[in-house]
Design an enzyme around this catalytic site. Structure first.
Site, short mmCIF file in Angstrom:
data_model
loop_
_atom_site.label_atom_id
_atom_site.label_comp_id
_atom_site.label_asym_id
_atom_site.label_seq_id
_atom_site.Cartn_x
_atom_site.Cartn_y
_atom_site.Cartn_z
N THR A 147 0.83 -1.22 0.00
CA THR A 147 0.00 0.00 0.00
C THR A 147 0.86 1.26 0.00
OG1 THR A 147 -1.51 1.27 1.41
CG2 THR A 147 -0.12 -0.31 2.53
N ASP A 148 0.29 2.35 -0.50
CA ASP A 148 0.98 3.65 -0.44
C ASP A 148 1.13 4.15 1.01
OD1 ASP A 148 -1.67 4.41 0.08
OD2 ASP A 148 -1.84 5.78 -1.62
N GLU A 149 0.38 3.53 1.93
CA GLU A 149 0.44 4.01 3.32
C GLU A 149 1.80 3.76 3.96
OE1 GLU A 149 -2.81 3.59 5.89
OE2 GLU A 149 -4.30 3.73 4.29
N TYR B 176 -1.97 -0.35 11.02
CA TYR B 176 -2.15 -1.02 9.71
C TYR B 176 -0.94 -0.76 8.81
CZ TYR B 176 -3.48 -1.43 4.80
OH TYR B 176 -3.48 -1.72 3.45
N LYS C 192 1.87 -3.44 7.35
CA LYS C 192 2.13 -3.66 5.92
C LYS C 192 3.60 -3.41 5.61
CE LYS C 192 -0.39 -4.62 3.08
NZ LYS C 192 -0.83 -5.96 2.58
P1 NAD Z 1 -10.20 -6.84 2.19
O1 NAD Z 1 -10.22 -6.55 3.65
O2 NAD Z 1 -11.40 -6.56 1.36
O3 NAD Z 1 -9.84 -8.38 1.97
C1 NAD Z 1 -8.86 -9.06 2.70
C2 NAD Z 1 -9.05 -10.55 2.45
O4 NAD Z 1 -8.02 -11.25 3.15
C3 NAD Z 1 -10.39 -11.09 2.98
O5 NAD Z 1 -10.97 -11.95 2.03
C4 NAD Z 1 -9.99 -11.86 4.22
O6 NAD Z 1 -10.86 -12.94 4.53
C5 NAD Z 1 -8.60 -12.34 3.85
N1 NAD Z 1 -7.76 -12.61 5.03
C6 NAD Z 1 -7.55 -11.82 6.11
N2 NAD Z 1 -6.72 -12.43 6.97
C7 NAD Z 1 -6.38 -13.62 6.42
C8 NAD Z 1 -5.53 -14.67 6.82
N3 NAD Z 1 -4.86 -14.64 7.99
N4 NAD Z 1 -5.39 -15.73 6.00
C9 NAD Z 1 -6.06 -15.81 4.81
N5 NAD Z 1 -6.90 -14.84 4.40
C10 NAD Z 1 -7.04 -13.76 5.17
O7 NAD Z 1 -8.92 -6.09 1.65
P2 NAD Z 1 -8.67 -5.36 0.24
O8 NAD Z 1 -9.12 -3.97 0.35
O9 NAD Z 1 -9.13 -6.22 -0.85
O10 NAD Z 1 -7.06 -5.35 0.24
C11 NAD Z 1 -6.35 -6.45 -0.30
C12 NAD Z 1 -4.87 -6.16 -0.18
O11 NAD Z 1 -4.57 -4.95 -0.86
C13 NAD Z 1 -4.39 -5.96 1.25
O12 NAD Z 1 -3.13 -6.55 1.37
C14 NAD Z 1 -4.31 -4.45 1.41
O13 NAD Z 1 -3.33 -4.12 2.35
C15 NAD Z 1 -3.91 -4.04 0.02
N6 NAD Z 1 -4.33 -2.69 -0.42
C16 NAD Z 1 -5.63 -2.29 -0.29
C17 NAD Z 1 -6.01 -1.03 -0.78
C18 NAD Z 1 -7.43 -0.51 -0.68
O14 NAD Z 1 -7.65 0.67 -0.97
N7 NAD Z 1 -8.41 -1.32 -0.32
C19 NAD Z 1 -5.04 -0.19 -1.39
C20 NAD Z 1 -3.72 -0.65 -1.48
C21 NAD Z 1 -3.38 -1.91 -1.02
O1 DAU Z 2 -4.11 4.25 0.59
C1 DAU Z 2 -4.32 2.87 0.47
C2 DAU Z 2 -5.16 2.42 1.62
O2 DAU Z 2 -6.47 2.94 1.37
C3 DAU Z 2 -5.22 0.91 1.78
O3 DAU Z 2 -3.95 0.43 2.09
C4 DAU Z 2 -6.21 0.53 2.89
O4 DAU Z 2 -6.34 -0.88 2.95
C5 DAU Z 2 -7.55 1.14 2.57
O5 DAU Z 2 -8.45 0.89 3.63
C6 DAU Z 2 -7.43 2.65 2.34
O6 DAU Z 2 -7.10 3.33 3.57
P1 DAU Z 2 -7.79 4.72 3.99
O7 DAU Z 2 -7.72 4.84 5.44
O8 DAU Z 2 -7.27 5.84 3.16
O9 DAU Z 2 -9.29 4.41 3.49
P2 DAU Z 2 -10.71 4.71 4.14
O10 DAU Z 2 -11.73 4.37 3.11
O11 DAU Z 2 -10.86 4.13 5.49
O12 DAU Z 2 -10.70 6.30 4.31
C7 DAU Z 2 -10.49 7.18 3.21
C8 DAU Z 2 -10.45 8.58 3.77
O13 DAU Z 2 -11.77 8.93 4.26
C9 DAU Z 2 -9.52 8.75 4.96
O14 DAU Z 2 -8.90 10.03 4.90
C10 DAU Z 2 -10.43 8.67 6.17
C11 DAU Z 2 -11.73 9.27 5.65
N1 DAU Z 2 -12.95 8.70 6.29
C12 DAU Z 2 -13.12 7.35 6.26
C13 DAU Z 2 -14.22 6.77 6.86
C14 DAU Z 2 -14.39 5.27 6.84
C15 DAU Z 2 -13.89 9.53 6.88
O15 DAU Z 2 -13.75 10.78 6.88
N2 DAU Z 2 -14.97 8.96 7.49
C16 DAU Z 2 -15.17 7.61 7.51
O16 DAU Z 2 -16.18 7.16 8.11
#
Ligand code: NAD
Ligand code: DAU
Length: 343
Positions: A126-128, A151, A155
């Site tokens: 992730t970019d985080e 988190y 990562k």
């Molecule tokens: P998500 O929470 O929707 O899905 C995570 C999946 O992992 C789920 O299906 C869960 O059951 C499975 N899981 C969790 N713990 C596990 C374990 N111990 N063993 C096997 N399976 C397990 O997450 P997402 O948003 O699809 O993110 C997927 C990946 O991409 C993550 O690694 C996250 O860090 C990364 N990522 C997410 C975002 C975003 O914006 N959502 C952005 C950048 C990177």
């Molecule tokens: O940047 C990549 C990341 O993006 C991934 O690695 C994470 O898995 C993914 O969850 C996401 O993280 P963020 O924390 O940026 O996403 P989230 O959707 O939780 O929040 C987006 C922005 O909105 C953040 O600045 C927090 C704000 N927010 C979020 C929620 C859920 C609110 O203001 N209110 C809310 O209720």
């Protein structure tokens, strides 16, 4: 590359990747391996339910015995690891599961893969990991890590384990760092699906702090194609940013969603900020573009299509929001919203 284990493939981005791979590469066998935590959902895999080149295995990436037997049973030669605890707010409430999956789980997968001599290992990150990025800067893959939430730190820890297995054991690894991803099948705890589904029911939308934080939005199908490209063409040992390169203030995204849904802006409630909240994420995706990637979805059309999907698929999210989600909502939002309404 023939038998690809996709861990976390029942989640949001993982399932988009599985759907993409199963249809794009009929010659590969795709094995989805997922613990089915609160975020894992077999409904996300319904479109590939009858595909002959897809199998599902339930298991925990931190459970080495199950990982080992799955590697052997399916002659796995490639691993793409999406499995993670992924929600920043939950990591603030309780970091334990984040360490167990995002750090220990990555180690377990790597170690079993090393012992069995498995080929390419792609870790989805992730970019985080870069932390809060000052205005004007766009993170490059060579920038240092400054993660701020449990988190993000977990990562970063997982990434460093992957790096060490490449350097120390010569394992063929690649890393992707994605930006904020949106689209169909996203668990409705994340900003976009949470606010769409709350607004549909005319419920308050809790914007953290002043709402001026910036995120870089990437459509899930563009993210999945970026990972596919790095899997096939990425240089061993390297990391690649997968960025939407489309930065928006949160509050502008919320205004736009309400306009598209034809709901009143008065649903917005400014609430107590997330602890340690990063103000801005921004990455440069030039390295991935040099491999031939470009995004297909603009945020404008992607957001409209995503809203349409949630409106047409209420069966998918209503099931989720009536379960574990209610307990989480109470912990995360009840006090915040009550305090906002008292103001
Ligand atoms: P998500 O929470 O929707 O899905 C995570 C999946 O992992 C789920 O299906 C869960 O059951 C499975 N899981 C969790 N713990 C596990 C374990 N111990 N063993 C096997 N399976 C397990 O997450 P997402 O948003 O699809 O993110 C997927 C990946 O991409 C993550 O690694 C996250 O860090 C990364 N990522 C997410 C975002 C975003 O914006 N959502 C952005 C950048 C990177
Ligand atoms: O940047 C990549 C990341 O993006 C991934 O690695 C994470 O898995 C993914 O969850 C996401 O993280 P963020 O924390 O940026 O996403 P989230 O959707 O939780 O929040 C987006 C922005 O909105 C953040 O600045 C927090 C704000 N927010 C979020 C929620 C859920 C609110 O203001 N209110 C809310 O209720």
């Amino acid at each position: 590359m023939k038998n690809i284990l996709v861990t976390g493939g029942a989640g949001f981005i993982g399932s988009a990747f599985v759907r993409h791979m199963v249809t794009t590469y009929p010659e590969y066998n795709i094995i989805t391996f997922d613990k089915l935590t609160y975020a894992g959902n077999l409904d996300n895999l319904l479109p590939v339910k009858n595909a002959s080149n897809h199998t599902f295995v339930q298991g925990d990436i931190a459970d080495r015995e199950t990982v080992h037997s799955t590697f052997e049973e399916y002659s796995v030669d490639t691993v793409v690891n999406f499995a993670a605890e992924s929600h920043v707010d939950r990591s603030i409430l309780d970091p334990n599961a984040f360490i167990m999956t995002d750090v220990v789980g990555v180690y377990a997968l790597l170690e079993e893969a090393r012992q069995l001599g498995i080929g390419r290992f792609l870790q989805v990150s992730t970019d985080e990991v870069y932390g809060d990025i000052e205005d004007g800067h766009y993170s490059l893959e060579t920038d240092h890590f400054l993660p701020n939430s449990p988190y993000a730190a977990s990562k970063a820890g997982g990434e460093l384990m992957v790096r060490s297995y490449h350097i120390t054991y010569g394992m063929d690894t690649v890393l992707t760092r994605g930006s904020n991803t949106y689209g169909p099948y996203q668990y409705p705890e994340k900003l976009i699906p949470f606010f769409i589904t709350e607004a549909v029911d005319d419920r308050p939308l809790p914007v953290y702090g002043d709402g001026k934080q910036m995120r870089d939005w990437l459509h899930v199908e563009d993210h999945a194609r970026g990972i596919d490209l790095v899997l096939h063409e990425g240089k061993s040992g390297e990391a690649y940013n997968v960025a939407g390169e489309d930065l928006r203030h949160n509050i502008d995204v919320v205004h736009k969603m309400l306009d598209l849904l034809e709901k009143p802006q008065s649903l917005i409630k400014y609430v107590r900020d997330r602890e340690g909240h990063d103000r801005r994420y921004a990455m440069d995706a030039v390295k991935l573009r040099e491999l031939g990637w470009e995004r297909k979805h603009t945020f404008e059309t992607g957001l409209q299509e995503t809203i349409r999907w949630y409106l047409d698929n209420a069966w998918w999210w209503r099931k989720i929001k009536s379960g574990e989600f209610l307990e989480y909502y109470k912990r995360q939002y009840a006090d915040r919203i009550a305090a906002a309404e008292d103001k």
